[in-house]
Design an enzyme around this catalytic site. Sequence first.
Site, PDB file in Angstrom:
ATOM      1  CD  GLN A 167      -8.245   0.106   5.549  1.00  0.00           C
ATOM      2  OE1 GLN A 167      -7.377   0.563   6.251  1.00  0.00           O
ATOM      3  NE2 GLN A 167      -7.953  -0.747   4.593  1.00  0.00           N
ATOM      4  CG  ASN A 175       3.016  -5.050   1.794  1.00  0.00           C
ATOM      5  OD1 ASN A 175       3.313  -5.651   2.819  1.00  0.00           O
ATOM      6  ND2 ASN A 175       1.775  -4.930   1.364  1.00  0.00           N
ATOM      7  NE  ARG A 188      -4.734  -5.041   8.668  1.00  0.00           N
ATOM      8  CZ  ARG A 188      -3.782  -4.849   7.745  1.00  0.00           C
ATOM      9  NH1 ARG A 188      -3.089  -3.717   7.747  1.00  0.00           N
ATOM     10  NH2 ARG A 188      -3.549  -5.748   6.826  1.00  0.00           N
ATOM     11  CG  HIS A 223      -4.429   0.309   4.049  1.00  0.00           C
ATOM     12  ND1 HIS A 223      -5.053  -0.746   4.644  1.00  0.00           N
ATOM     13  CD2 HIS A 223      -3.105   0.013   4.099  1.00  0.00           C
ATOM     14  CE1 HIS A 223      -4.170  -1.644   5.024  1.00  0.00           C
ATOM     15  NE2 HIS A 223      -2.973  -1.209   4.697  1.00  0.00           N
TER      16      HIS A 223
END
Length: 388
Positions: free
Chosen positions: A314, A147, A285, A333
Amino acid sequence: MAKVVLVLYPDPVSGYPPVYARDSVPVLHGYPGGQTLPSPSSIDFTPGELVGCVSGALGLRKFLEDGGHQLVVTSDKDGPDSEFERELPDADIVISQPFWPAYLTAERIAKAPKLKLAITAGIGSDHVDLDAAIARGITVAEETYSNSISVAEHAVMQILALVRNFVPSHQWATNGGWNIADCVERAYDLEGFDVGVMAAGRIGQAVLRRLVPFDVNLHYTDTRRLPSEVEQELNVTFHPDVASLVRAVDVVSIHAPLHPQTYHLFDEKLLASMRRGSYIVNTARAEICVRDAIVAALESGQLAGYAGDVWYPQPPPADHPWRTMPNNAMTPHISGSTLSAQARYAAGTREILEDWFAGRPIREEYLIVDGGKLAGTGAASYTTGSDS
Ligand code: NDP
């Protein structure tokens, strides 16, 4: 036969989609730089389907159950009473995505005596305590490159969203207004800006390449310098450290992994050294930045904007200050979990599992920890606690 615990984000609140916005995703033939796409023997989903949520199960249910393995899929991952923690004691393999990370802390690893393999469906294995995985001989693997371009596109989008003041302008449009002055009082052209990336690995380099046509002045820092022909091709200036980079740019996009050397790198002191009115985009991050220092810099105007898609923890609590801080263009995210990306990292997860069950080596580029040490991509990009 293995027990596989798969932690995935919940299904859409409107239910698993009966139909998609588009009928297909483009077929890619390789990654930049020549790495080949995931190559499992087959897949049991159609690329473009939502496989990253619980009902999608990364398209692995048939493969695992036909192989006689036990599959548990859950989104209930946090706290001692979570299904994840209840299933850990006899789990052989844990799979989760950075978007909805099953935090594999040292304490949880101690509760999982049978655990041998932790797969990150995607990129970024910092939700696994790598020191504890090394000590226990657990293999950690992720789907390098799956990704990277997805994230690079998102980062460029968020740079433009901040600099052009997109989010408030969109809100004026949807709220029925036509307040041009309100929209443009914070809007600039990107052209001519100094734009830098903190780390020029797969994603950072892809961001640089995508920014070339915008006629900006490009900068970067990385622990390793790019080949001089790449620097010349991109017309990008190297900085030996992040302190030098941030002083020289108007926009910085963060693309380093989270590890001891990058933890809380963007603190009050570093932010104060930036040009007033700088923008930060962080799709790497959250903990590379000090949460409250970012809020304070936005409130004082030292930062003109902050965007990104990474948070800690998260999911973040409803009162996480990044939800409401001024001039933010945050998203959950999501950058690396487009339907396009899901197809690649789901196939990559299947490839890793096929190799693991067959006793074949996992691709070097997918390895983060193996044989009791950092390995493959992990050895190139991460450090352990003892390196800090
Ligand atoms: P790469 O491994 O290709 O690149 C990381 C780069 O960071 C490497 O060039 C590495 O250099 C460099 N680096 C590491 N530590 C430092 C440091 N202290 N200072 C400067 N540079 C450093 O990774 P990717 O580009 O594929 O991904 C980067 C990160 O993006 C991931 O680790 C992940 O956290 C995040 N990510 C986020 C996603 C999202 O959905 N938002 C999805 C995918 C990834 P060297 O090789 O010399 O160590």
